[in-house]
Scaffold this motif. Structure first.
Motif, mmCIF file in Angstrom:
data_model
loop_
_atom_site.group_PDB
_atom_site.id
_atom_site.type_symbol
_atom_site.label_atom_id
_atom_site.label_comp_id
_atom_site.label_asym_id
_atom_site.label_seq_id
_atom_site.Cartn_x
_atom_site.Cartn_y
_atom_site.Cartn_z
ATOM 1 N N ALA A 1 5.055 -6.103 6.516
ATOM 2 C CA ALA A 1 5.758 -5.278 5.520
ATOM 3 C C ALA A 1 5.245 -5.559 4.110
ATOM 4 C CB ALA A 1 7.261 -5.529 5.600
ATOM 5 N N ASN A 2 4.754 -6.782 3.905
ATOM 6 C CA ASN A 2 4.206 -7.169 2.601
ATOM 7 C C ASN A 2 2.693 -6.945 2.522
ATOM 8 O OD1 ASN A 2 6.624 -7.983 1.325
ATOM 9 N ND2 ASN A 2 6.555 -9.970 2.373
ATOM 10 N N HIS A 3 2.181 -6.107 3.438
ATOM 11 C CA HIS A 3 0.785 -5.634 3.403
ATOM 12 C C HIS A 3 -0.230 -6.726 3.729
ATOM 13 C CE1 HIS A 3 2.558 -2.041 1.745
ATOM 14 N NE2 HIS A 3 3.018 -2.704 0.711
ATOM 15 N N HIS A 4 0.149 -7.667 4.587
ATOM 16 C CA HIS A 4 -0.822 -8.637 5.064
ATOM 17 C C HIS A 4 -1.636 -8.009 6.193
ATOM 18 C CE1 HIS A 4 1.326 -12.555 3.629
ATOM 19 N NE2 HIS A 4 1.611 -11.540 2.838
ATOM 20 N N THR A 5 -2.866 -8.450 6.346
ATOM 21 C CA THR A 5 -3.677 -8.067 7.488
ATOM 22 C C THR A 5 -4.580 -9.240 7.854
ATOM 23 O OG1 THR A 5 -5.115 -6.370 8.447
ATOM 24 C CG2 THR A 5 -5.577 -6.993 6.174
ATOM 25 N N GLU B 1 -3.615 2.460 -0.484
ATOM 26 C CA GLU B 1 -2.925 1.184 -0.296
ATOM 27 C C GLU B 1 -3.920 0.103 0.104
ATOM 28 O OE1 GLU B 1 -0.610 -0.361 3.430
ATOM 29 O OE2 GLU B 1 0.792 0.842 2.250
ATOM 30 N N LYS B 2 -3.764 -1.052 -0.529
ATOM 31 C CA LYS B 2 -4.580 -2.197 -0.132
ATOM 32 C C LYS B 2 -3.737 -3.161 0.694
ATOM 33 C CE LYS B 2 -8.265 -2.412 -3.566
ATOM 34 N NZ LYS B 2 -8.955 -3.259 -4.576
ATOM 35 N N LYS C 1 -7.997 -15.478 -0.635
ATOM 36 C CA LYS C 1 -7.462 -14.221 -0.132
ATOM 37 C C LYS C 1 -8.448 -13.106 -0.466
ATOM 38 C CE LYS C 1 -4.566 -13.212 -4.183
ATOM 39 N NZ LYS C 1 -3.176 -12.915 -4.635
ATOM 40 N N LEU C 2 -8.366 -12.034 0.318
ATOM 41 C CA LEU C 2 -9.269 -10.904 0.150
ATOM 42 C C LEU C 2 -8.474 -9.616 0.276
ATOM 43 C CD1 LEU C 2 -12.219 -9.760 -0.008
ATOM 44 C CD2 LEU C 2 -12.213 -9.815 2.510
ATOM 45 N N GLU C 3 -8.551 -8.775 -0.747
ATOM 46 C CA GLU C 3 -7.903 -7.470 -0.700
ATOM 47 C C GLU C 3 -8.846 -6.450 -0.070
ATOM 48 O OE1 GLU C 3 -4.644 -7.271 -4.313
ATOM 49 O OE2 GLU C 3 -6.616 -6.359 -4.620
ATOM 50 N N VAL C 4 -8.316 -5.642 0.844
ATOM 51 C CA VAL C 4 -9.108 -4.611 1.511
ATOM 52 C C VAL C 4 -8.294 -3.332 1.595
ATOM 53 C CG1 VAL C 4 -10.430 -6.278 2.884
ATOM 54 C CG2 VAL C 4 -8.325 -5.298 3.825
ATOM 55 N N PHE C 5 -8.975 -2.186 1.578
ATOM 56 C CA PHE C 5 -8.284 -0.932 1.851
ATOM 57 C C PHE C 5 -7.995 -0.837 3.352
ATOM 58 C CE2 PHE C 5 -10.104 0.364 -2.264
ATOM 59 C CZ PHE C 5 -8.989 0.933 -2.845
ATOM 60 N N THR C 6 -6.938 -0.119 3.700
ATOM 61 C CA THR C 6 -6.529 0.001 5.094
ATOM 62 C C THR C 6 -7.686 0.500 5.962
ATOM 63 O OG1 THR C 6 -4.266 0.509 4.402
ATOM 64 C CG2 THR C 6 -4.878 1.071 6.668
ATOM 65 N N GLY C 7 -7.977 -0.250 7.021
ATOM 66 C CA GLY C 7 -9.022 0.146 7.956
ATOM 67 C C GLY C 7 -10.428 -0.205 7.523
ATOM 68 N N ALA C 8 -10.575 -1.007 6.469
ATOM 69 C CA ALA C 8 -11.912 -1.398 6.023
ATOM 70 C C ALA C 8 -12.650 -2.164 7.125
ATOM 71 C CB ALA C 8 -11.817 -2.267 4.770
ATOM 72 N N THR C 9 -13.961 -1.953 7.208
ATOM 73 C CA THR C 9 -14.799 -2.716 8.122
ATOM 74 C C THR C 9 -15.464 -3.832 7.331
ATOM 75 O OG1 THR C 9 -15.239 -0.738 9.441
ATOM 76 C CG2 THR C 9 -16.711 -2.617 9.762
#
Length: 369
Positions: free
Chosen positions: A141-145, A177-178, A189-197
């Motif tokens: 919910a806090n946008h972790h991946t 959304e990142k 930590k690394l920010e990525v866009f949803t579905g980034a490869t």
């Protein structure tokens, strides 16, 4: 007439490609321009050609095999084993009926008509089904991946690893959304866009080793398990997606589909780039079975220790400064030197989030050296 234009990204690897004016289909480049493209691929490892939304599966396949004259007409995996319900890859994609070397991967349900398909559904790979320690609902919910699984595209049994993989973004999530990858063993930590490869370079990975580890890697052969994606079916991965947790859950060798010793893949830990001559640290830690001395054939590490060694050697290369996380725009054609990088899916997606990619890799006729 201007040829292929190569615009390097502002990092250790990766470049954007602009095609010449006479074609918007990279498979139809003349020989001179294709050789420039191939040189760029082996130099920069990951290339992106925008505005390829209309690229047909036939053209994608033709482009993919053009990079490797030794290749055959066979997807990089044995399709029966790939789609076996006992394989960790079983849900990873569906073949385009008329060009089965092109795999459709992604997320969501798609109506009948796409490339001759009836209605079909795809499921984005999730750490929730593959990692030992999964993200909590609060973390999601806090946008972790997470990095799902760092790998090279290869069967790692019988068939030789493909030289190149091509990946076309047909439908991609909007870049609104990142999500954030937190490293459990550090404050990184690394920010990525949803579905980034995510990609990291084997050249960079080798350069980060100590002199002692470089010597070890240059003199070590990685032996992969028979039918490795079935062998690890009941195992779970480390939280960084680099390798498997050793809990004794591997499928016994006598319970695997028929396999032959002569078809086991025994590949060098370091692969030499055929254009630059650079050494690339290249292996699939999730599928490793043991490590042996390249000269004597003596085993230097069995399964659990082999996983630990591979994890330790590759871990520096997946730190944020060394990762290129490609944020997809619809129509992006990304192709990468499958013998020069390792890569990973990222992103947590709800079932109704649409993502559709066409992926193609074809088994080579020769193993890397």
């Amino acid at each position: 007439m201007p040829g292929v234009t190569v615009s390097p990204l502002n990092r250790a690897f990766g470049a954007k490609i602009t095609l010449p004016s006479y074609t918007n289909d990279p498979s139809k480049l003349n020989e001179e321009d294709f050789e420039e493209l191939k040189k760029a691929l082996l130099t920069y490892s990951v290339l992106v050609v925008p505005n390829q939304a209309g690229l047909s599966p036939e053209s994608q396949y033709a482009l993919t095999v053009r990079f490797d004259p030794t290749t055959g007409a066979h997807y990089g995996h044995d399709e029966k084993i790939f789609h076996s319900p006992l394989s960790v890859l079983a849900k990873d994609g569906k073949c385009v009926p008329r060009r089965p070397e092109v795999m459709m991967v992604g997320n969501g349900t798609f109506p009948a008509g796409h490339e001759g398909m009836k209605e079909f559904s795809l499921e984005h790979p999730s750490q929730s089904t593959f990692h030992k320690k999964v993200l909590t609902e609060e973390e999601i919910a806090n946008h972790h991946t997470r990095f799902y699984r760092w790998h090279i595209d290869a069967a790692l049994y019988e068939f030789s690893p493909p030289v190149v993989t091509t990946l076309l973004g047909v439908i991609v999530p909007p870049k609104t959304e990142k999500q954030v990858i937190y490293y459990e063993d550090s404050d990184e930590k690394l920010e990525v866009f949803t579905g980034a490869t995510a990609f990291t370079s084997g050249k960079v990975a080798f350069s980060l080793l100590s002199e002692e580890d470089k010597k070890f890697a240059l003199n070590t052969t990685v032996v992969y398990a028979p039918h490795p994606y079935i062998y690890i079916h009941n195992c779970r991965a480390t939280s960084d997606g680099l390798t498997m947790v050793s809990e004794g859950k591997e499928m016994p060798l006598d319970k695997l589909p028929h396999w032959e010793e002569s078809k086991l893949k025994k590949l060098p830990m370091v692969w030499t780039n055929p254009i630059t001559g650079n050494p690339h640290l290249e292996f699939h830690s999730c599928c490793v079975y043991r490590l042996v001395n390249s000269t004597t054939g003596e085993t230097v590490a069995e399964l659990e220790k082999a996983r630990e060694i591979c994890h330790r050697l590759m871990r520096p290369a997946i730190s944020p400064d060394h990762v290129y996380a490609h944020a997809w725009t619809e129509g992006d054609l990304c192709f990468f030197h499958n013998r020069g990088v390792i890569h990973s899916v990222t992103g947590e997606m709800p079932k109704d989030e649409k993502r559709l990619m066409h992926q193609c890799n074809v088994a080579s006729g020769k193993d890397p050296k």
